[in-house]
Design an enzyme around this catalytic site. Structure first.
Site: not given
Ligand code: ADP
Ligand code: TRP
Length: 330
Positions: A118, A197, A200
């Site tokens: 980040k 990846k 959001k």
């Molecule tokens: P984001 O990266 O979209 O903000 P979060 O950090 O809120 O998502 O992640 C919520 C859950 O979803 C976590 O357990 C995270 O490991 C999983 N996750 C998020 N993005 C992915 C992805 N591209 N592939 C697999 N798992 C993911």
């Protein structure tokens, strides 16, 4: 799970910092549902305190917290079987976080990839972002969780939680349960439309509950190379195949692998297939989600009950931790 016969305490959370997407579903929510079905004692929450590290619009955070709770229910997290709650409705978490910070070495947090990434993206380095993994440890330890279903990118945070629990237990006695991450082999990192990846925070998502036309656009925006229709293509190097296979049975995977390697398969056809398979899987959940739009009181009631259930474990746990550390419980 390794031992499906023993009932375990499960916990996980997702930040309500944007709309849920395919990465969240395949990386996390699918496992949340599986663990409910296996009969474990499940706690699934919305990490709105964590979301504050990236989202500074109060109205949007409130709205996303509520709508993501409805998303959880529509996706199949049955509130009769699992506790669904908002992190901030369990304020004991913040108290436990403070207590844990006092046993957490700086070096442990300085090594965290999520924080380093980040910073590299140019997000300002406030204390909340740095302390994020300690709050996550508190979320997990506060319900005495045995097991935490998350995507690959969260593995390090669960390791940090285990380390923090270990430091605490060595200093104050074996009081905290050291949890394990649950990341099945088959759970890949879901790529986003731009090849990074799916996240959001990268604006590269295929959303679970966006209007149909938007979903179509998101799927059709997945980047591809300039290979011609005729050329055979390697499915293992194709981002389209990586997304497509998430929806496929073994037979369907074999069919598409064959189509990729034989040549004569255009990217438009694959994108259309992803769209169709997406609708096959998600349409029932999308219909349920539309119904929930008119039931805000029901969502509130679910969240109230969820927090109440979590508090039954959290309160005594925090009281025990306080006592062990020399803080009076009056
Ligand atoms: P984001 O990266 O979209 O903000 P979060 O950090 O809120 O998502 O992640 C919520 C859950 O979803 C976590 O357990 C995270 O490991 C999983 N996750 C998020 N993005 C992915 C992805 N591209 N592939 C697999 N798992 C993911
Ligand atoms: N950090 C997690 C993520 O970005 C969200 C989260 C917060 C979490 N607290 C948690 C996940 C506790 C599992 C357990 O995905």
């Amino acid at each position: 799970m390794t031992d499906a016969t023993k009932k375990k305490i499960i916990v996980s959370g997702i930040q309500p910092s944007g709309n849920l997407h395919l990465g969240n579903y395949f990386g996390a929510v699918q496992q949340f549902i599986q663990l409910i079905r296996e009969g474990h004692d499940c706690y699934y929450f919305l990490a709105n305190y964590h979301a504050l590290t990236s989202l500074h619009e109060p109205g949007r955070l409130l709205e996303l917290t509520h709508s993501t709770a409805a998303d959880y229910i529509a996706l199949g997290l049955d509130p009769e079987l699992a506790a669904i709650y908002v992190q901030s409705d369990l304020p004991e978490v913040c108290e436990l976080q403070w207590l844990l910070t006092t046993v957490t070495p700086m070096g442990l947090l300085e090594r965290c990839h999520a924080y380093k990434d980040k910073i590299a993206q140019g997000l300002s380095s406030d204390h909340g972002l740095f302390a994020y993994p300690v709050l996550q440890a508190a979320d997990i330890l506060i319900v005495r969780a045995d097991c935490v279903p998350v995507g690959q990118d969260q593995r390090q945070h669960i390791e940090v939680t285990r380390d923090i629990a270990g430091y605490f237990n060595r200093l104050y006695g074996e009081l905290l349960t050291v949890p394990e991450a649950y990341i099945p082999e088959s759970v890949a990192v879901v790529p986003g439309c731009d090849g990074r990846k799916m996240s959001k925070s990268y604006h590269n998502t295929i959303e679970l509950f966006a209007p149909e036309e938007e979903v179509r656009q998101q799927i059709f925006s997945i980047v591809t190379d300039s290979a011609s229709l005729k050329e055979p293509k390697d499915p293992d190097k194709s981002m389209l195949y990586a997304v497509l296979k998430l929806f496929c049975t073994e037979e369907e995977k074999a069919y598409w692998r064959d189509r990729f390697t034989s040549g004569g398969l255009g990217y438009r056809e694959v994108k259309q297939a992803i769209f169709d398979l997406y609708m096959r899987l998600f349409e029932p959940m999308r219909a349920r989600r539309r119904e929930l739009d008119s039931q805000p009181e029901y969502i509130d009631e679910v969240l109230r009950r969820g927090a109440e259930k979590a508090r039954k474990i959290a309160r005594p746990l925090v009281a025990e931790v306080r006592a062990a550390m020399g803080i009076p419980n009056r």
